[in-house]
Write a protein that holds these residues in place. Sequence first.
Motif, mmCIF file in Angstrom:
data_model
loop_
_atom_site.group_PDB
_atom_site.id
_atom_site.type_symbol
_atom_site.label_atom_id
_atom_site.label_comp_id
_atom_site.label_asym_id
_atom_site.label_seq_id
_atom_site.Cartn_x
_atom_site.Cartn_y
_atom_site.Cartn_z
ATOM 1 N N SER A 188 0.851 -1.190 0.000
ATOM 2 C CA SER A 188 0.000 0.000 0.000
ATOM 3 C C SER A 188 0.886 1.239 0.000
ATOM 4 O O SER A 188 2.095 1.167 0.163
ATOM 5 C CB SER A 188 -0.920 -0.020 1.208
ATOM 6 O OG SER A 188 -0.140 0.092 2.364
ATOM 7 N N SER A 189 0.246 2.375 -0.187
ATOM 8 C CA SER A 189 1.024 3.594 -0.401
ATOM 9 C C SER A 189 1.482 4.242 0.904
ATOM 10 O O SER A 189 2.381 5.072 0.900
ATOM 11 C CB SER A 189 0.194 4.587 -1.207
ATOM 12 O OG SER A 189 -1.075 4.752 -0.617
ATOM 13 N N GLY A 190 0.873 3.872 2.039
ATOM 14 C CA GLY A 190 1.098 4.597 3.282
ATOM 15 C C GLY A 190 2.551 4.777 3.695
ATOM 16 O O GLY A 190 2.963 5.853 4.109
ATOM 17 N N HIS A 191 3.342 3.708 3.566
ATOM 18 C CA HIS A 191 4.721 3.777 4.034
ATOM 19 C C HIS A 191 5.648 4.406 3.006
ATOM 20 O O HIS A 191 6.832 4.603 3.271
ATOM 21 C CB HIS A 191 5.210 2.370 4.352
ATOM 22 C CG HIS A 191 5.286 1.519 3.116
ATOM 23 N ND1 HIS A 191 4.160 1.040 2.482
ATOM 24 C CD2 HIS A 191 6.334 1.134 2.359
ATOM 25 C CE1 HIS A 191 4.522 0.366 1.406
ATOM 26 N NE2 HIS A 191 5.824 0.411 1.293
ATOM 27 N N ALA A 221 -3.081 20.882 11.540
ATOM 28 C CA ALA A 221 -3.384 19.486 11.178
ATOM 29 C C ALA A 221 -2.151 18.806 10.599
ATOM 30 O O ALA A 221 -1.859 17.637 10.898
ATOM 31 C CB ALA A 221 -4.545 19.435 10.182
ATOM 32 N N MET A 222 -1.425 19.554 9.766
ATOM 33 C CA MET A 222 -0.213 18.992 9.163
ATOM 34 C C MET A 222 0.799 18.665 10.270
ATOM 35 O O MET A 222 1.408 17.599 10.282
ATOM 36 C CB MET A 222 0.406 19.982 8.167
ATOM 37 C CG MET A 222 -0.552 20.524 7.111
ATOM 38 S SD MET A 222 -0.953 19.328 5.799
ATOM 39 C CE MET A 222 0.316 19.783 4.650
ATOM 40 N N ARG A 223 0.958 19.588 11.179
ATOM 41 C CA ARG A 223 1.897 19.367 12.289
ATOM 42 C C ARG A 223 1.492 18.148 13.107
ATOM 43 O O ARG A 223 2.299 17.266 13.394
ATOM 44 C CB ARG A 223 1.911 20.609 13.187
ATOM 45 C CG ARG A 223 2.815 20.486 14.406
ATOM 46 C CD ARG A 223 2.421 21.489 15.477
ATOM 47 N NE ARG A 223 1.031 21.272 15.905
ATOM 48 C CZ ARG A 223 0.207 22.223 16.311
ATOM 49 N NH1 ARG A 223 0.595 23.483 16.375
ATOM 50 N NH2 ARG A 223 -1.043 21.927 16.690
ATOM 51 N N ASP A 224 0.205 18.069 13.458
ATOM 52 C CA ASP A 224 -0.266 16.962 14.302
ATOM 53 C C ASP A 224 -0.100 15.608 13.598
ATOM 54 O O ASP A 224 0.060 14.579 14.251
ATOM 55 C CB ASP A 224 -1.735 17.179 14.688
ATOM 56 C CG ASP A 224 -1.883 18.409 15.591
ATOM 57 O OD1 ASP A 224 -0.842 18.904 16.085
ATOM 58 O OD2 ASP A 224 -3.021 18.872 15.777
ATOM 59 N N VAL A 264 0.391 12.309 5.344
ATOM 60 C CA VAL A 264 -0.459 13.221 4.563
ATOM 61 C C VAL A 264 -1.913 12.761 4.642
ATOM 62 O O VAL A 264 -2.837 13.570 4.840
ATOM 63 C CB VAL A 264 0.027 13.299 3.094
ATOM 64 C CG1 VAL A 264 -0.954 14.093 2.245
ATOM 65 C CG2 VAL A 264 1.429 13.907 3.035
ATOM 66 N N THR A 265 -2.113 11.436 4.520
ATOM 67 C CA THR A 265 -3.471 10.891 4.617
ATOM 68 C C THR A 265 -4.082 11.223 5.974
ATOM 69 O O THR A 265 -5.257 11.600 6.078
ATOM 70 C CB THR A 265 -3.434 9.358 4.413
ATOM 71 O OG1 THR A 265 -2.758 9.096 3.186
ATOM 72 C CG2 THR A 265 -4.834 8.769 4.373
ATOM 73 N N GLU A 266 -3.260 11.108 7.031
ATOM 74 C CA GLU A 266 -3.737 11.414 8.383
ATOM 75 C C GLU A 266 -4.102 12.901 8.501
ATOM 76 O O GLU A 266 -5.140 13.241 9.083
ATOM 77 C CB GLU A 266 -2.654 11.026 9.403
ATOM 78 C CG GLU A 266 -2.893 11.469 10.833
ATOM 79 C CD GLU A 266 -4.161 10.897 11.468
ATOM 80 O OE1 GLU A 266 -4.779 9.999 10.873
ATOM 81 O OE2 GLU A 266 -4.539 11.380 12.561
ATOM 82 N N ALA A 267 -3.288 13.763 7.922
ATOM 83 C CA ALA A 267 -3.607 15.200 7.958
ATOM 84 C C ALA A 267 -4.940 15.460 7.252
ATOM 85 O O ALA A 267 -5.765 16.255 7.725
ATOM 86 C CB ALA A 267 -2.477 16.004 7.308
ATOM 87 N N MET A 268 -5.171 14.772 6.136
ATOM 88 C CA MET A 268 -6.426 14.952 5.414
ATOM 89 C C MET A 268 -7.604 14.445 6.257
ATOM 90 O O MET A 268 -8.676 15.020 6.245
ATOM 91 C CB MET A 268 -6.402 14.208 4.063
ATOM 92 C CG MET A 268 -5.349 14.700 3.068
ATOM 93 S SD MET A 268 -5.379 16.486 2.708
ATOM 94 C CE MET A 268 -3.983 17.048 3.682
ATOM 95 N N ARG A 269 -7.345 13.360 7.025
ATOM 96 C CA ARG A 269 -8.407 12.825 7.890
ATOM 97 C C ARG A 269 -8.766 13.836 8.982
ATOM 98 O O ARG A 269 -9.935 14.092 9.257
ATOM 99 C CB ARG A 269 -7.938 11.508 8.524
ATOM 100 C CG ARG A 269 -9.072 10.665 9.145
ATOM 101 C CD ARG A 269 -8.543 9.607 10.100
ATOM 102 N NE ARG A 269 -7.753 10.169 11.208
ATOM 103 C CZ ARG A 269 -8.258 10.809 12.256
ATOM 104 N NH1 ARG A 269 -9.566 10.982 12.363
ATOM 105 N NH2 ARG A 269 -7.460 11.304 13.195
#
Lengths: 435, 435
Positions: free
Chosen positions: A346-349, A373-376, A410-415
Motif C-alpha cells: 500500500s502507499s502509506g509507508h 493538522a499537518m503538524r499533528d 499526509v493521509t492522516e492530515a487529510m483525515r
Amino acid sequence: MTEPLKIALAGLGTVGTGVVRLIETNAALIARRARRPIQITAVSARDRSKDRGVDLSRYAWADDPAELAARDDVDVVVEMVGGSDGPALALARTAIAGGKSLVTANKAMIAHHGLELADAAEKTGVALKFEAAVAGGIPVINGMIDGAAANAIDRVYGILNGTCNYILSSMEDTGADFADVLAEAQRLGYAEADPTFDVEGIDAAHKLSILGAIAFGAKLDFAGVETVGISQVKAADIEQAHALGYVVRLLGMSELERDPAGDRLFQRVRPYLVPVDHPLANVDGPTNAVVAEGNFMGRLLFQGAGAGDGPTASAVVADIIDIARGEKGPAFSMPVAELQPFGKASSGHRVSRSYIRFIVPDRPGVLADITAAMRDAGVSIESVIQRGDPDQDGEVILAIVTHEGPEACVTEAMRILDGSDSLTAAPLVMQIIGE
Amino acid sequence: MTEPLKIALAGLGTVGTGVVRLIETNAALIARRARRPIQITAVSARDRSKDRGVDLSRYAWADDPAELAARDDVDVVVEMVGGSDGPALALARTAIAGGKSLVTANKAMIAHHGLELADAAEKTGVALKFEAAVAGGIPVINGMIDGAAANAIDRVYGILNGTCNYILSSMEDTGADFADVLAEAQRLGYAEADPTFDVEGIDAAHKLSILGAIAFGAKLDFAGVETVGISQVKAADIEQAHALGYVVRLLGMSELERDPAGDRLFQRVRPYLVPVDHPLANVDGPTNAVVAEGNFMGRLLFQGAGAGDGPTASAVVADIIDIARGEKGPAFSMPVAELQPFGKASSGHRVSRSYIRFIVPDRPGVLADITAAMRDAGVSIESVIQRGDPDQDGEVILAIVTHEGPEACVTEAMRILDGSDSLTAAPLVMQIIGE
C-alpha cells in the motif's frame, strides 16, 4: 516461401479496419519479414453492409465471431470486439481451446482474464499475444519480454492513457478547466462519449497491471491497483505546478518493493507532479510513454502513439508476425504457474514529497487550522502558495508542498481536516516524482 | 528445465566483466525468462592474472580466443574483443563456420563485415546477434525487427554517440568550448584518449549503417554514410542556436527516398539544430535515443543508456536469451540475399533549413560579400545574427539561418565563398530538423 499464416479478424471497427489496411498495404514487406505471407481468410462484425472503406469481399464472412474459431482455414484469431467479458471473452476461450493462437488489443479482457487465457494457451500450445493492449503502437511488451529480459526490473511507470494526457497538456496550454477541455476532446474524438474509463484512470490501471505482471513476473493483479483519475485536477493546480517547476501527468506506477519477509507489489494510477526536465514532462497530447528501470540497463524510455487505428494495427500485426515466425513464448514472459503472487504494497509507508491543494474560505485562521493538522499528523511543509485574490465565491486556492515523508502522514492530515469548516471542498493530493 | 545454453566469452574488459556479473547476479531470473539456464563454460582474455573483480576460476580459460570456437561445450561465442578486423573477425568467422551462434557488441566489425557474417550464419544455421552494437542498452534492434516489423519505415534517426552528446550538452550547460569539454570528458572516462572515432562521427556512422540495413531491408552500406563530426562546433554556435530556439545534437539520419526509378538510401551523421521542444532536444549527457517513423505506427522513440558496462551487458545477454529461446531469425531481419542494394542518395537535392556560421573580420563589406554569394547560389535568408563585439583577434561571429531550400544551393554558396578574404575560417553548416 512456406505456407501462409491464416488469420481471422473478429471486430471491424477502426482498429479492425486498420489491421485489414495494414496487412494489405504492407503485404510484401510483411511476408519478407515474417518469412511467410500473412493471409486474412475470414472476418466477422455486427453489420455486414457497413462501408468500412476496405474491400472485404475476398474474405469469408461470419455473423457470429465464434464461427471463426471453428474454421479449419484459421491459424490465428484476432479479437477486436472489445469488452472485458461477453462475446470477446467467449471467442478468446473458444479459439484457444480449439488450438488457435489469439491476438488481441483488449486490455480490459487481459487485465481481468489474462491469467486464465494464458494458462489455457499453455495447455493447448498456442500463442496468446496482446502488444496493442498496452500503450497502443509502442512495442513495450516486446521491449519488456525481449529487450529488457536480462534485467531484474525495479520499477515501471509511465503515461498510459492518451485521453488524460491530451486533456492535461491541453489544460496546460490553454489554462482552461477540466470540463471544458474534456468537452473539446470529445468533439475531436480524443475522448469517448462516456469518458469514465479514461478520465478515472481505469484504462491506465488495466494497462499497468498487464505491464507489471510481465516486468516483475508477478501474478496479474488488476484489483491491486490504487486508482485516482484526473477529474479533480483544476486549471489552478496546473498553474501552481508550473510555478513550482512541474507539470501534471496521470502516471501508472508499478514497483517491486523488496523485503526479506516477502516482496510486495506496489501499483498505483494517479495524477503526479513531474519535474519539467523529466522525459515524461515533454510527452504532450495523446502520446504515451513508458519508463522501465532495470538493475543493469538503467532507465529505458519507450515513447509513441498510444492509440489510433494505425499505431494499434501496427502492434496487432507485430504480434501476428511473431506467431508467423514461430515465436510462441508464454504470454507474460514466463509460464503462469511461475508468476509470483506478490502481496499488495500500500502507499502509506512510501516516502514522497506531496503537493496538496485546498480550496478555502477567505477568512482569518484557515491557514492556522491547516498547518496545525499537518503538524499533528507529522507532515513537514516545504512551501505554501496562496493566491492573492478570492474568486467570485469568496474562495481561495491554497497549495502546499511537503518535504519528503511517509504518505500515511499526509493521509492522516487529510483525515484530521475532513469536515473542517476551513475547507470548502475536498483537497487534492498529488505526489511529486523525482528526477 | 531443459539443457543449459552454454556460452563462452572472448574479451574481459568492462563489458565482458559486466556480462559475467549480470549472468551471475540475475541467473535465476534469466533461467525463468529464457526457459533454460545460461551457463558460462569458458572465457578468454589477454591477461589471465588481472583482477577483474569477478571470480573466473569456475570457467575454462583460453589464452587464444579462437580456442573457444573449437570447444564442444560451447553453443554461443560472445565476442567482446573489439576492433573491426583482426582477432575479433577471425573469432567470429571461426565460431560461425563451426556451428556456434555469435553474439557481439562490436559495431565496427558489423558495419564492415556484417553481411558476410550474416550470410555465413544463415549457411550454418546459427544465430548472429548484435543488439549491443547500436545504442548500448537500448533494445532498438529488437524494436525494429520485432516491434516495428509491420511497418514500412520512412526514416530512422537519433543520437547514437554518447560521447558527442555528453560534450554538446556540457557545452550547452557550461558555455565552455569544445576542446575544454573534451578534455573534461576524457578525464571522467566519457571520452577515449584518442577520441577521433567518437567526435568525428565514425562510431555513430557504424551504428547508423546497421540500423538502416535493418529498418529498410537494405544492404548494409557503411561507406555510403556522409559523416561530419562535432569538432568544429563552437560555444558561440550553441549560444546562437539557443537564441533561435534550438539545441545542437550530433544525429545519425537514415531515410529511404522513394523514387519510381529506384529507391535510394540517404545516410548522414552530422551536427543538427534540433528544436527545443523536439523529444531529442531533451536527451542530455551520454544518453542515446532513436526515433523510427513507420507508415502505420507513426513516430516511435527509444531512449536510454548508450554505453557503460551494465547497459551494454544487458543488451548482450538479451541476445543470449533470445538464442536460448530458439529465436534465430536472420541478423538483419531478412536473409542477406533479400536485402536490397539501394543506390546512395546524396544530400544535395534535400530540402532543409540550414544554420550557417561564419567567422569574419570586423570590417565593412563582409556581410555584403556573404549575402551576395547566398543570392547568387539561390539561397534565401531567413535571419541573420551578428554579435556586437569582435573578439581579441578582431573577428566576429555571423550566423545565418536560411529558408527551406535545396542543400546543394548552400553548398554552392560555400563554394563561391571559399578562399574569400571576407572569411577568416571555414564556415560551419548545420541543418535544422523539423518538429
